[in-house]
Enzyme design. Structure first.
Site, PDB file in Angstrom:
ATOM      1  N   LYS A  43     -17.058  69.439  51.869  1.00  0.00           N
ATOM      2  CA  LYS A  43     -16.653  70.285  50.747  1.00  0.00           C
ATOM      3  C   LYS A  43     -17.591  71.473  50.546  1.00  0.00           C
ATOM      4  O   LYS A  43     -18.807  71.315  50.564  1.00  0.00           O
ATOM      5  CB  LYS A  43     -16.617  69.443  49.475  1.00  0.00           C
ATOM      6  CG  LYS A  43     -15.965  70.126  48.301  1.00  0.00           C
ATOM      7  CD  LYS A  43     -14.466  70.214  48.482  1.00  0.00           C
ATOM      8  CE  LYS A  43     -13.860  71.226  47.533  1.00  0.00           C
ATOM      9  NZ  LYS A  43     -14.244  72.628  47.859  1.00  0.00           N
TER      10      LYS A  43
ATOM     11  N   SER B 218     -18.175  73.557  43.475  1.00  0.00           N
ATOM     12  CA  SER B 218     -17.036  72.705  43.849  1.00  0.00           C
ATOM     13  C   SER B 218     -17.413  71.486  44.672  1.00  0.00           C
ATOM     14  O   SER B 218     -16.562  70.635  44.942  1.00  0.00           O
ATOM     15  CB  SER B 218     -16.000  73.533  44.610  1.00  0.00           C
ATOM     16  OG  SER B 218     -15.303  74.387  43.734  1.00  0.00           O
TER      17      SER B 218
ATOM     18  N   LYS C  10     -16.432  68.135  43.377  1.00  0.00           N
ATOM     19  CA  LYS C  10     -15.105  67.566  43.597  1.00  0.00           C
ATOM     20  C   LYS C  10     -15.128  66.400  44.581  1.00  0.00           C
ATOM     21  O   LYS C  10     -14.197  65.601  44.631  1.00  0.00           O
ATOM     22  CB  LYS C  10     -14.147  68.653  44.079  1.00  0.00           C
ATOM     23  CG  LYS C  10     -13.863  69.707  43.005  1.00  0.00           C
ATOM     24  CD  LYS C  10     -13.177  70.942  43.564  1.00  0.00           C
ATOM     25  CE  LYS C  10     -13.047  72.000  42.472  1.00  0.00           C
ATOM     26  NZ  LYS C  10     -12.697  73.329  42.988  1.00  0.00           N
TER      27      LYS C  10
ATOM     28  N   SER D 255      -9.598  73.076  47.342  1.00  0.00           N
ATOM     29  CA  SER D 255     -10.636  73.177  46.303  1.00  0.00           C
ATOM     30  C   SER D 255     -10.045  73.577  44.966  1.00  0.00           C
ATOM     31  O   SER D 255     -10.651  74.318  44.188  1.00  0.00           O
ATOM     32  CB  SER D 255     -11.727  74.167  46.715  1.00  0.00           C
ATOM     33  OG  SER D 255     -12.872  73.999  45.906  1.00  0.00           O
TER      34      SER D 255
END
Length: 392
Positions: A233, A57, A60, A122
């Site tokens: 993140k 993730s 992202k 997320s």
């Protein structure tokens, strides 16, 4: 040829610092670990920073950065409404679809809320909805992701989807590139970064049956544990393990960290906190120049001025281990020169190279303090005559 200009002795003496001992040790079970001090550009830790790896993730961050770039350029508004396509909802809901914002089919959602869904929650669903809303298809959006990655100098990365879902190795990154991406979000979009990153939780969606609001906490492992933590993140898949790209600022000094390949959720928390604390406590930073301060000058070829002043693009500092004694750094200006006119004001044309007594070099960008135009006909004629005289 590459010109190296040593700064005047008075400047060097004015910036005397403690001479580094050996770099303080740091051990981590993470397969990849990278720590960058933005105040100086110094790499404090490099364990596999250029090794290609699945981002999970953490990809992202690039989806968010594409949106940030379009918003800042005026091509996109936070109020833009995006539609959750039924096929997208079908693919990205339920336990098998990973992290979710709990969107509903045909739901109309603002880009602002979707970005919160990506950054804080997320949401795999939110990432794909944003990709389709901006690019038409996720594949077309991935093309935009790769174009921006190239612009940011992310030479070791490729994006084939918007959320980092495993795709048989098509999507990969390096820790160094993730740090570049984090730096871009922080420095190029400070207001948007502050608005979206570092939020402790976000509420979206309703529970089945009771219809209660769904509030999910940010998984960022250093929020509330490290002073000044405000991003970025996490990521996790079976293939990638547990990873995190994070940042914190203390007393004007900002660090960016990347860890990847950790075995458990709790080990990600432990190693992230440990690495960031080590960066702030085992190292210190000494300011050298304020932003826009004059640092030196560079020679210009065929310009309406013979030299151009060089200024600090941002505050410049040098980083070295805490508790060291004696010594001073050596400061040099490096550029490919003489520089060729025209030169725009603010254009990066040189670097300040700071070498600490242990031989470690830290490089910081220098920009033109003034614009330099091309010399006119008579100016070029005069320059030619001077060169002839010099050759005689």
């Amino acid at each position: 040829m590459n010109r190296l200009r040593t700064l005047v002795a008075a400047t060097a003496l004015a910036t005397t610092i403690a001479a580094p001992a050996a770099a303080p040790p740091f051990e981590t079970p993470a397969r990849v670990a990278y720590l960058l001090d933005l105040s100086s550009g110094a790499e404090l830790l490099n364990k596999g920073a250029d090794t290609p790896m699945p981002p999970a993730s953490m990809a992202k961050m690039m989806t968010t950065e594409v949106a940030f770039e379009l918003i800042e350029s005026g091509k996109l508004s936070l109020s833009k409404t995006c539609t959750v396509q039924p096929a997208t909802w079908q693919k990205w809901h339920g336990p098998a679809a990973g992290s979710t914002m709990f969107l509903s089919p045909n739901e109309q959602v603002s880009l602002e809320n979707l970005l919160h869904g990506i950054v804080t929650l997320s949401g795999n669903d939110a990432s794909v909805v944003v990709a389709e809303c901006i690019g038409g298809t996720e594949q077309a959006f991935a093309t935009q992701m790769n174009a921006l990655a190239k612009k940011l100098g992310m030479t070791g990365s490729r994006f084939c989807n918007s959320n980092g879902w495993p795709d048989e190795g098509c999507t990969f990154v390096t820790a160094r590139d993730l740090a570049k991406l984090a730096r871009a979000s922080i420095e190029r979009h400070p207001k948007l970064y502050k608005q979206f990153y570092g939020q402790p939780s976000f509420t979206w969606g309703k529970t089945l049956g009771s219809g209660q609001d769904i509030t999910q906490a940010n998984r960022n492992p250093i929020l509330g544990k490290i002073q000044g933590a405000d991003g970025l993140k996490t990521g996790h898949t079976e293939e990638a393990g547990y990873g995190f790209t994070g940042s914190a600022e203390q007393n004007g000094r900002r660090l960016i960290m990347v860890v990847a390949g950790l075995p458990t959720y709790n080990s990600r928390i432990e190693e992230s906190v440990k690495l960031m604390n080590w960066g702030f406590n085992a190292w210190q930073s000494k300011p050298l120049y304020a932003a826009n301060a004059a640092v030196g000058s560079a020679e210009v070829q065929l310009g309406d001025a013979a030299t151009v002043p060089l200024v600090a693009e941002r505050p410049i500092a040098v980083t070295y281990p805490a508790g060291a004694v004696g010594g001073e750094p050596k400061l040099k200006i490096a550029y490919q020169g003489p520089l060729k006119a025209p030169i725009a004001k603010g254009q990066q044309v040189a670097e300040l190279v700071v070498t600490t007594p242990d031989g470690t070099a830290q490089r910081m960008p220098l920009v033109a303090g003034e614009a330099v135009g091309e010399a006119g006909f008579f100016g070029r004629l005069w320059l030619g005559l001077k060169q002839l005289v010099g050759m005689a």
